[in-house]
Design a protein around this motif. Structure first.
Motif, PDB file in Angstrom:
ATOM      1  N   GLY A  60       2.059  10.428  -4.754  1.00  0.00           N
ATOM      2  CA  GLY A  60       1.598   9.183  -5.364  1.00  0.00           C
ATOM      3  C   GLY A  60       0.535   8.484  -4.548  1.00  0.00           C
ATOM      4  O   GLY A  60      -0.410   9.084  -4.064  1.00  0.00           O
ATOM      5  N   GLN A  61       0.702   7.166  -4.395  1.00  0.00           N
ATOM      6  CA  GLN A  61      -0.215   6.381  -3.570  1.00  0.00           C
ATOM      7  C   GLN A  61       0.345   6.333  -2.156  1.00  0.00           C
ATOM      8  O   GLN A  61       0.546   5.264  -1.605  1.00  0.00           O
ATOM      9  N   TYR A  89       0.656   9.799 -17.322  1.00  0.00           N
ATOM     10  CA  TYR A  89       0.581   9.652 -15.871  1.00  0.00           C
ATOM     11  C   TYR A  89       0.666  11.020 -15.204  1.00  0.00           C
ATOM     12  O   TYR A  89       1.504  11.842 -15.550  1.00  0.00           O
ATOM     13  N   SER A  90      -0.233  11.262 -14.273  1.00  0.00           N
ATOM     14  CA  SER A  90      -0.177  12.505 -13.516  1.00  0.00           C
ATOM     15  C   SER A  90      -0.080  12.136 -12.043  1.00  0.00           C
ATOM     16  O   SER A  90      -0.983  11.521 -11.487  1.00  0.00           O
ATOM     17  N   ASP A 111      10.146  14.733 -18.007  1.00  0.00           N
ATOM     18  CA  ASP A 111       8.882  15.468 -18.052  1.00  0.00           C
ATOM     19  C   ASP A 111       7.972  14.944 -16.959  1.00  0.00           C
ATOM     20  O   ASP A 111       7.528  13.807 -17.021  1.00  0.00           O
ATOM     21  N   ALA A 112       7.686  15.777 -15.983  1.00  0.00           N
ATOM     22  CA  ALA A 112       6.927  15.305 -14.823  1.00  0.00           C
ATOM     23  C   ALA A 112       5.580  16.031 -14.721  1.00  0.00           C
ATOM     24  O   ALA A 112       5.544  17.253 -14.604  1.00  0.00           O
ATOM     25  N   ASN A 113       4.516  15.256 -14.785  1.00  0.00           N
ATOM     26  CA  ASN A 113       3.172  15.837 -14.649  1.00  0.00           C
ATOM     27  C   ASN A 113       2.628  15.585 -13.253  1.00  0.00           C
ATOM     28  O   ASN A 113       2.667  14.448 -12.770  1.00  0.00           O
ATOM     29  N   TYR A 114       2.110  16.634 -12.649  1.00  0.00           N
ATOM     30  CA  TYR A 114       1.573  16.494 -11.298  1.00  0.00           C
ATOM     31  C   TYR A 114       0.139  17.013 -11.203  1.00  0.00           C
ATOM     32  O   TYR A 114      -0.254  17.943 -11.907  1.00  0.00           O
ATOM     33  N   PHE A 128       7.726   8.677 -15.234  1.00  0.00           N
ATOM     34  CA  PHE A 128       7.707   9.824 -16.145  1.00  0.00           C
ATOM     35  C   PHE A 128       8.480   9.551 -17.429  1.00  0.00           C
ATOM     36  O   PHE A 128       9.329   8.675 -17.495  1.00  0.00           O
ATOM     37  N   GLN A 129       8.176  10.356 -18.452  1.00  0.00           N
ATOM     38  CA  GLN A 129       8.915  10.316 -19.713  1.00  0.00           C
ATOM     39  C   GLN A 129      10.300  10.891 -19.483  1.00  0.00           C
ATOM     40  O   GLN A 129      10.434  11.952 -18.890  1.00  0.00           O
TER      41      GLN A 129
END
Ligand SMILES: Nc1ncnc2c1ncn2[C@@H]1O[C@H](COP(=O)(O)OP(=O)(O)OP(=O)(O)O)[C@@H](O)[C@H]1O
Ligand SMILES: [Mg+2]
Length: 392
Positions: free
Chosen positions: A21-22, A3-4, A129-132, A121-122
């Motif tokens: 996000g949304q 997820y990003s 761990d946050a992907n953006y 996030f994981q």
């Protein structure tokens, strides 16, 4: 696929505005930091007078992108109360200041740990761990100088860790921020996009899209004027000025203190006094309702005159301009003064946004539209590729 999360972040000199996000969450944090000396716990959690993480942001940052790596900072409201708080200096370059990155990383980390979002996030014990996928901006001047490329690669090149120290709710959590994609837009162009496109990148303003327009963005410390022609910013014509409203607000605060002996906590209090619907330009002095109109009028009119001169100057150089929009927090504060000046002087075709939130969140909204559209398009492409792969 991991997820990003979409993040649209406007790192304003006065405050950070971020949409995620949304469109499910947003953050607004004053752009103030204070460095803590290491090995000395300067504050204890019991000293924080609020349990809101936003009032007690205290972090250590690890990132090769920072000139000063592994330092500890108080951020936002907590930094305001510190005696070594630093705000951005008008002459500085956003893309080259640690402060810009510190604010950006802290804002994203705060989004990542909030109860509502953390599930995306994981998480491994206390490490998230946050992907953006990030959409952000730089002043036109810096984009013109080509600083956007370096800024982008600094962000993309590594993992940036935010460690929450003495922060309510989040103490002990670490967030590893990674960017899957970073887009850096020029600020003035972004404002134009916000005027003509909706959240699905459909044109909402057909009349405006092919007009020659100016966008005068009056911020805390700076004013940017973008010149738009043929659906694009004219880089050569755009100008940035080190003139915002913060100084005027500070001056009003000082005069109220010396004349009435009333100590206002912050510039935000001044904004409240001059923009409130009821009893505008009045304060209580020892229990009596007192007008401060003389002070606010003189100082704001003075600033409005300076802003009007900037407009006049740019309009002269772009005589075929059809309309100028005033945006930013400063536009809200100076609206009435600028309108009056314009009526008495040159009578340009100028416009404002009635909704102050729309005016202040203009950039963040624009980055959101641009980055979510970008993400939609690229994920469609990968879908198509995947389908082809399946067929092959
Ligand atoms: N409704 C409001 N809420 C908060 N601040 C306001 C409001 N109206 C005006 N202001 C003031 O307007 C000023 C500019 O705010 P704005 O958010 O546009 O600046 P910025 O984008 O952070 O700064 P810059 O554009 O210089 O980088 C601030 O000093 C702020 O105090
Ligand atoms: Mg701004």
């Amino acid at each position: 696929m991991t997820y990003s999360r979409i993040a649209a972040v406007d790192v304003g000199n006065d405050s950070i505005k971020a949409i995620f996000g949304q469109l499910d969450s947003e953050l607004n944090i004053p752009n103030v930091i204070a460095r803590d000396i290491e090995d000395r716990p300067v504050i204890g959690i019991e000293e924080l007078d609020s349990k809101d993480p936003l009032d007690g942001l205290h972090v250590r940052l690890h990132s090769p992108a920072l000139a000063d790596n592994n330092a500890i900072y108080r951020i936002g409201n907590l930094a305001t109360k510190s005696n070594n708080a630093t705000e951005l200096d008008p002459g500085s370059s956003k893309s080259e200041e640690d402060q810009t990155l510190i604010m950006l990383f802290a804002t994203l980390a705060l989004d990542a740990v909030s109860a509502r979002n953390e599930k995306h996030f994981q998480r491994n014990k206390n490490v998230i761990d946050a992907n953006y996928t990030l959409g952000t901006g730089l002043p036109l001047r810096e984009v013109k100088e080509g600083k956007d490329a370096g800024y982008r690669s600094k962000l993309l090149g590594s993992v940036h860790q935010v460690e929450f120290l003495i922060t309510p709710k989040y103490q002990g959590l670490k967030v590893n921020i990674k960017f899957d994609e970073v887009k850096v837009y020029p600020e003035g162009f972004a404002a134009f996009i916000n005027l003509v496109l909706d959240n699905n990148a459909n044109i909402i303003n057909k009349e405006l899209i092919d007009k020659r327009i100016l966008i005068q963005d009056i911020g805390g410390l700076s004013t940017d004027i973008a010149v738009i022609k043929n659906r694009n910013v004219d880089d050569d014509k755009a100008q940035g000025f080190n003139l915002g409203v913060s100084e005027a607000l500070e001056q009003i605060r000082e005069e109220i203190r010396s004349k009435h002996g009333v100590e206002l906590d912050s510039r935000r209090d001044v904004v409240e006094i001059i923009t409130k619907k009821n009893d505008r330009n009045h304060i209580m002095v020892r229990g009596s309702r007192t007008s401060v109109h003389d002070i606010t009028d003189r100082i704001l009119l003075d600033l409005a005159k300076k802003q009007y001169r900037l407009l006049r100057n740019i309009w002269q150089k772009n005589s075929q301009t059809e309309i100028c929009y005033f945006v930013g927090g400063g536009a809200t504060v100076l609206k009435d003064y600028l309108k009056t000046l314009n009526n008495n002087l040159d009578g340009y075709n100028i416009d404002f946004f009635e909704d102050e939130k729309e005016s202040i969140w203009m950039m963040a909204n624009a980055y959101y539209k641009l980055i979510s559209d970008f993400k939609k398009k690229t994920s469609k492409e990968t879908d198509v590729k995947d389908q082809k792969a399946v067929k092959a």
